[in-house]
Design a protein around this motif. Sequence first.
Motif, PDB file in Angstrom:
ATOM      1  N   GLU A  45      -8.418  -4.452  -3.198  1.00  0.00           N
ATOM      2  CA  GLU A  45      -7.326  -3.497  -3.409  1.00  0.00           C
ATOM      3  C   GLU A  45      -7.841  -2.185  -3.977  1.00  0.00           C
ATOM      4  O   GLU A  45      -7.361  -1.101  -3.623  1.00  0.00           O
ATOM      5  CB  GLU A  45      -6.284  -4.108  -4.340  1.00  0.00           C
ATOM      6  CG  GLU A  45      -5.512  -5.262  -3.725  1.00  0.00           C
ATOM      7  CD  GLU A  45      -4.485  -5.843  -4.687  1.00  0.00           C
ATOM      8  OE1 GLU A  45      -4.515  -5.488  -5.888  1.00  0.00           O
ATOM      9  OE2 GLU A  45      -3.655  -6.655  -4.242  1.00  0.00           O
ATOM     10  N   TRP A  48      -9.257  -0.240  -1.125  1.00  0.00           N
ATOM     11  CA  TRP A  48      -8.181   0.342  -0.318  1.00  0.00           C
ATOM     12  C   TRP A  48      -7.593   1.571  -1.000  1.00  0.00           C
ATOM     13  O   TRP A  48      -7.332   2.580  -0.358  1.00  0.00           O
ATOM     14  CB  TRP A  48      -7.076  -0.696  -0.106  1.00  0.00           C
ATOM     15  CG  TRP A  48      -7.401  -1.747   0.907  1.00  0.00           C
ATOM     16  CD1 TRP A  48      -8.428  -1.721   1.822  1.00  0.00           C
ATOM     17  CD2 TRP A  48      -6.699  -2.979   1.126  1.00  0.00           C
ATOM     18  NE1 TRP A  48      -8.395  -2.860   2.582  1.00  0.00           N
ATOM     19  CE2 TRP A  48      -7.365  -3.643   2.198  1.00  0.00           C
ATOM     20  CE3 TRP A  48      -5.596  -3.578   0.544  1.00  0.00           C
ATOM     21  CZ2 TRP A  48      -6.928  -4.885   2.674  1.00  0.00           C
ATOM     22  CZ3 TRP A  48      -5.161  -4.811   1.011  1.00  0.00           C
ATOM     23  CH2 TRP A  48      -5.831  -5.458   2.068  1.00  0.00           C
ATOM     24  N   PRO A  55      -2.990  -0.847   4.640  1.00  0.00           N
ATOM     25  CA  PRO A  55      -3.240  -1.904   5.619  1.00  0.00           C
ATOM     26  C   PRO A  55      -1.959  -2.354   6.304  1.00  0.00           C
ATOM     27  O   PRO A  55      -0.855  -2.090   5.812  1.00  0.00           O
ATOM     28  CB  PRO A  55      -3.830  -3.033   4.766  1.00  0.00           C
ATOM     29  CG  PRO A  55      -3.213  -2.817   3.421  1.00  0.00           C
ATOM     30  CD  PRO A  55      -3.101  -1.328   3.254  1.00  0.00           C
ATOM     31  N   ARG A  60      -1.930  -7.019   4.221  1.00  0.00           N
ATOM     32  CA  ARG A  60      -1.702  -6.768   2.786  1.00  0.00           C
ATOM     33  C   ARG A  60      -1.160  -8.016   2.108  1.00  0.00           C
ATOM     34  O   ARG A  60      -1.603  -8.381   1.011  1.00  0.00           O
ATOM     35  CB  ARG A  60      -0.687  -5.622   2.620  1.00  0.00           C
ATOM     36  CG  ARG A  60      -0.358  -5.314   1.153  1.00  0.00           C
ATOM     37  CD  ARG A  60      -1.556  -4.737   0.447  1.00  0.00           C
ATOM     38  NE  ARG A  60      -1.272  -4.439  -0.943  1.00  0.00           N
ATOM     39  CZ  ARG A  60      -1.459  -5.287  -1.948  1.00  0.00           C
ATOM     40  NH1 ARG A  60      -1.923  -6.498  -1.704  1.00  0.00           N
ATOM     41  NH2 ARG A  60      -1.203  -4.923  -3.192  1.00  0.00           N
ATOM     42  N   SER A  63      -3.868 -10.828   2.059  1.00  0.00           N
ATOM     43  CA  SER A  63      -5.098 -10.567   1.313  1.00  0.00           C
ATOM     44  C   SER A  63      -5.182 -11.441   0.073  1.00  0.00           C
ATOM     45  O   SER A  63      -6.254 -11.711  -0.442  1.00  0.00           O
ATOM     46  CB  SER A  63      -5.177  -9.089   0.910  1.00  0.00           C
ATOM     47  OG  SER A  63      -4.167  -8.762  -0.037  1.00  0.00           O
ATOM     48  N   SER A 127       1.716  -1.118  -1.783  1.00  0.00           N
ATOM     49  CA  SER A 127       2.264  -2.464  -1.914  1.00  0.00           C
ATOM     50  C   SER A 127       2.720  -2.964  -0.553  1.00  0.00           C
ATOM     51  O   SER A 127       2.676  -2.245   0.447  1.00  0.00           O
ATOM     52  CB  SER A 127       3.439  -2.470  -2.891  1.00  0.00           C
ATOM     53  OG  SER A 127       4.578  -1.881  -2.277  1.00  0.00           O
ATOM     54  N   THR A 128       3.212  -4.194  -0.528  1.00  0.00           N
ATOM     55  CA  THR A 128       3.731  -4.732   0.724  1.00  0.00           C
ATOM     56  C   THR A 128       4.912  -3.906   1.228  1.00  0.00           C
ATOM     57  O   THR A 128       5.157  -3.834   2.430  1.00  0.00           O
ATOM     58  CB  THR A 128       4.179  -6.192   0.536  1.00  0.00           C
ATOM     59  OG1 THR A 128       5.092  -6.283  -0.573  1.00  0.00           O
ATOM     60  CG2 THR A 128       2.995  -7.108   0.286  1.00  0.00           C
ATOM     61  N   CYS A 131       3.462  -0.832   3.013  1.00  0.00           N
ATOM     62  CA  CYS A 131       2.795  -1.291   4.235  1.00  0.00           C
ATOM     63  C   CYS A 131       3.809  -1.645   5.317  1.00  0.00           C
ATOM     64  O   CYS A 131       3.637  -1.304   6.492  1.00  0.00           O
ATOM     65  CB  CYS A 131       1.920  -2.503   3.929  1.00  0.00           C
ATOM     66  SG  CYS A 131       0.530  -2.151   2.834  1.00  0.00           S
TER      67      CYS A 131
END
Length: 213
Positions: A45, A48, A55, A60, A63, A127-128, A131
């Motif tokens: 992270e 990234w 991603p 994400r 991971s 964060s998700t 993404c």
Amino acid sequence: MKLLYTTLLNFYDELEDEESKEGRSYCVSCMKDTIKDLLKVSLLEAEWFRKGFVPPFEERLNSELAPAGSISFYAATYFVGMGAAGNKEFEWLKSDPKIVRAAYIIGRLQCDIVSHEDEQKRGHVASTVECCMKEYDISKEETVEKFKRIMSDGWKDLNKECMKPTAVSSKVLITLVNSARVIEILYKEKDGVTCPEALKDYITKLIIHPIPI
């Protein structure tokens, strides 16, 4: 970082000495493995974030699913203090059971829904939520609804795993269910970790004005 790392190693050495007296040194080894996985994710992270990379949503989310990120670490830690958790339970945890992955997904998405905006202000890896919004070109509101459906499926998986025969006891399974429950409370409306005042009412009801049983 060196100070924290040294302190952590010293703690594990002390714990291993203590658990060895009861023939359970293997549990400390499992704890070490889970925190290594967690730290590898943190390094990924950080990379990234340094590159400004956002991603794909699944990448994400996944991971932290090998094994299921912080939940595996917390579960291993819980198991150390549980008299009912032996070598069989730790081997089961290493097998990446579905209930662990479900608990992680619920916690990860619930946390990101509530905390992602403040994290981005502070400077944080996407964060998700970010993404998902970028990959599917949808709004935050649409993303939240999508996450709620995923979390609903996660709760179904938790329930199913608790109802079918497993290699471990129900006491172990309920520990993982409770992990998801705690996350749901911590991040129900606000980030209860960063803003603990959001938990004041819960703490008051639990400790000061508990419901008689």
